[in-house]
Design an enzyme around this catalytic site. Structure first.
Site, short mmCIF file in Angstrom:
data_model
loop_
_atom_site.label_atom_id
_atom_site.label_comp_id
_atom_site.label_asym_id
_atom_site.label_seq_id
_atom_site.Cartn_x
_atom_site.Cartn_y
_atom_site.Cartn_z
CB ALA A 12 -9.88 48.39 -53.82
NE ARG A 18 -13.28 36.16 -45.52
CZ ARG A 18 -14.78 36.03 -46.09
NH1 ARG A 18 -15.29 35.12 -46.00
NH2 ARG A 18 -15.10 37.30 -46.45
CB THR A 82 -19.22 49.52 -47.66
OG1 THR A 82 -20.48 49.57 -47.02
CG2 THR A 82 -18.81 48.18 -47.83
CE1 TYR A 366 20.55 29.25 -77.64
CE2 TYR A 366 23.03 29.21 -77.96
CZ TYR A 366 21.80 29.93 -77.56
OH TYR A 366 21.48 31.32 -77.12
#
Ligand code: UD1
Ligand code: MG
Length: 458
Positions: A12, A18, A82, A366
């Site tokens: 991660a 993007r 990776t 109320y």
């Protein structure tokens, strides 16, 4: 699920450019829960005792957002690919256990699919989760010779023949920690992207005679990643559709499975009907035979059996008792507890109050910081004035009280059992039991009174 030891590493560290967001990609919510949290929960479902998450970009906020005792964080700085990412996790792994590699931005992989992959890997195979897709653009391709996987080639490094391969690498794999310790330090970065590719371990495995096996997801969305807001929205719909299917399978009637959103956990009894546009957050339970009409928002609440929630209600941190009727356009705020057969009608707001059975608050009221008894009737426009600008006070309304319309109850104040308040009363002192209390000015009529006339312009 199996209880044999398992390492799980979640990659991660990528930037997620993007997404065009200041929020790290893996913290973007899907069904109200961070993408990474979906992955972590799936890993926990597999029985992983410890999960290692490799973070980089926005790592501090990722770590702060998802604190958990079973997570170990590895920092990858800079992000060199990776393979380099997984290398950072290596020292944290149990060397005698298989290692499952997941991506933090692939939220919907099912535990059963991963279990198949883990089973395929056994103790010493390299197992890849692969899929056949119609558009393989952007993915690493699985190169096979005589049906056997020999290597993975990335899109940017592939020739035309390799690009034509429809079997792609999802990125998810299982290998023994010992094998990863052999392979990862030897990876090079002589490729089109100048990165240390995790995928290069496949050729290394083949070269040393380690068996490479594959397993496949039950559905393609299981392995889809989130790179932009459009893909995030797509997976949100996939997930919501899955939740809707599970609800219907459990017997819930949905007016339209495409128009319900569950961002948490919704548990329903039998014969519950949910109309379109309802949104559920946190933990919500709905009792048997209850109906939720269109466009209601429910968060962390429990709705008893036989309840009718009419359209456009907003209910949060509240309980609604059996056979009650709420709405349309009612708002139950935190701390509201309605007993059974309570009626709350349109444009009523209730906060931090208990309402005992058979009481009715039907129009424009109320009710805040109030303890209300049974069989109470609250007239239209009644307001509990619970706040003096600095402090809040309670109102107590005992059983069988009738409150006339347009009444203000200035807390702290008690209306005793069976009392009636005349319409328009501003109650500043306690009202005694079984009497009429009214504070309104006496009505008079003036005989011969004339309306003012407009003065004529000269
Ligand atoms: C990768 C695979 C590709 C596969 C595809 C599936 C490699 C070399 N390629 O490509 O075969 O088809 O995923 O989506 O593995 N990450 C890090 N640190 C890094 C780089 C990436 O933690 O230095 C993380 C990312 O945050 C992401 C995951 O690894 O969660 C995949 O990275 P990404 O850049 O999307 O890999 P792809 O190029 O898509
Ligand atoms: Mg990717």
């Amino acid at each position: 699920m199996k209880n044999s030891p398992l390492n799980v590493v979640v990659l991660a560290a990528g930037a997620g450019k993007r997404m065009r967001s200041d929020l790290p990609k893996v913290l973007h919510p899907l069904a109200g829960k961070a993408l990474l949290a979906h992955v972590l929960d799936t890993a926990r479902g597999l029985g992983a005792k410890k999960i290692c998450v490799v973070i980089g970009h926005g790592g501090d906020s990722v770590r702060a957002a998802l604190p958990a005792a079973d997570i170990q964080w590895a920092v990858q700085e800079p992000q060199l690919g990776t393979g380099h990412a997984l290398l950072q996790a290596l020292p944290l792994l149990d060397q005698n256990a298989p290692t499952l590699v997941l991506y933090g931005d692939v939220p919907l992989t099912q535990a059963a699919t991963l279990q198949r992959l883990i089973d395929a890997a056994g103790q010493d195979h390299l197992a890849l989760l692969t899929a056949h897709v119609s558009d393989s653009h952007g993915y690493g391709r699985i190169v096979r010779v005589d049906g056997k996987v020999t290597r993975i080639v990335e899109e940017k490094d592939a020739d035309d023949a390799e690009r034509a391969i429809s079997e792609i690498n999802t990125g998810i794999l299982v290998a023994s920690a010992a094998a990863l310790s052999r392979w990862l330090p030897t990876l090079g970065n002589q490729n089109a992207q100048g990165e240390y590719y995790l995928t290069d371990i496949v050729a290394l495995a083949v070269a040393e005679g380690t068996k490479v096996v594959t397993a496949h997801p039950a559905a393609l969305w299981e392995t889809e990643g989130v790179n932009n807001k459009s893909q995030l929205a797509r997976l949100e719909r996939v997930h919501q559709r899955n939740v809707a299917e599970a609800l219907m399978e459990a017997g819930v009637m949905l007016a339209d499975p495409a128009r319900i959103d569950v961002r948490g956990e919704l548990v329903c009894g039998s014969d519950v009907f949910i109309d379109i546009g309802c949104v559920f957050e946190g933990k919500v339970s709905v009792g048997a035979g209850s109906t939720l009409s269109a466009n209601c928002f429910l968060k962390n609440c429990s709705i008893g059996p036989g309840v009718r929630i009419q359209p456009f209600c907003h209910i949060e941190d509240a309980e609604v008792g059996a056979n009650s009727v709420v709405g349309p356009y009612a708002r139950l705020r935190p701390g509201t507890v309605l007993a059974n057969d309570v009626h709350v009608g349109n444009f009523c707001e209730i906060k931090n109050s208990t309402v005992a059975s058979h009481s009715k608050i039907n129009h424009l009221s109320y009710i805040g910081d109030t303890t209300m008894g049974s069989r109470v009737n609250i007239g239209a426009g009644t307001i509990t004035c619970n706040y003096d600008g600095a402090n809040k006070f309670r109102t107590v309304i005992e059983d069988d009280v009738f409150i006339g319309s347009d009444t203000q109850l200035i807390a702290p104040v008690t209306v005793s059992q069976g009392a009636t308040l005349g319409a328009g009363t501003t109650l500043t002192r306690d009202a005694p039991a079984n009497q009429l209390t009214v504070s309104r000015a006496k009505q008079i009529s003036i005989a011969g009174w004339k309306r003012p006339q407009k003065t004529k312009k000269t």
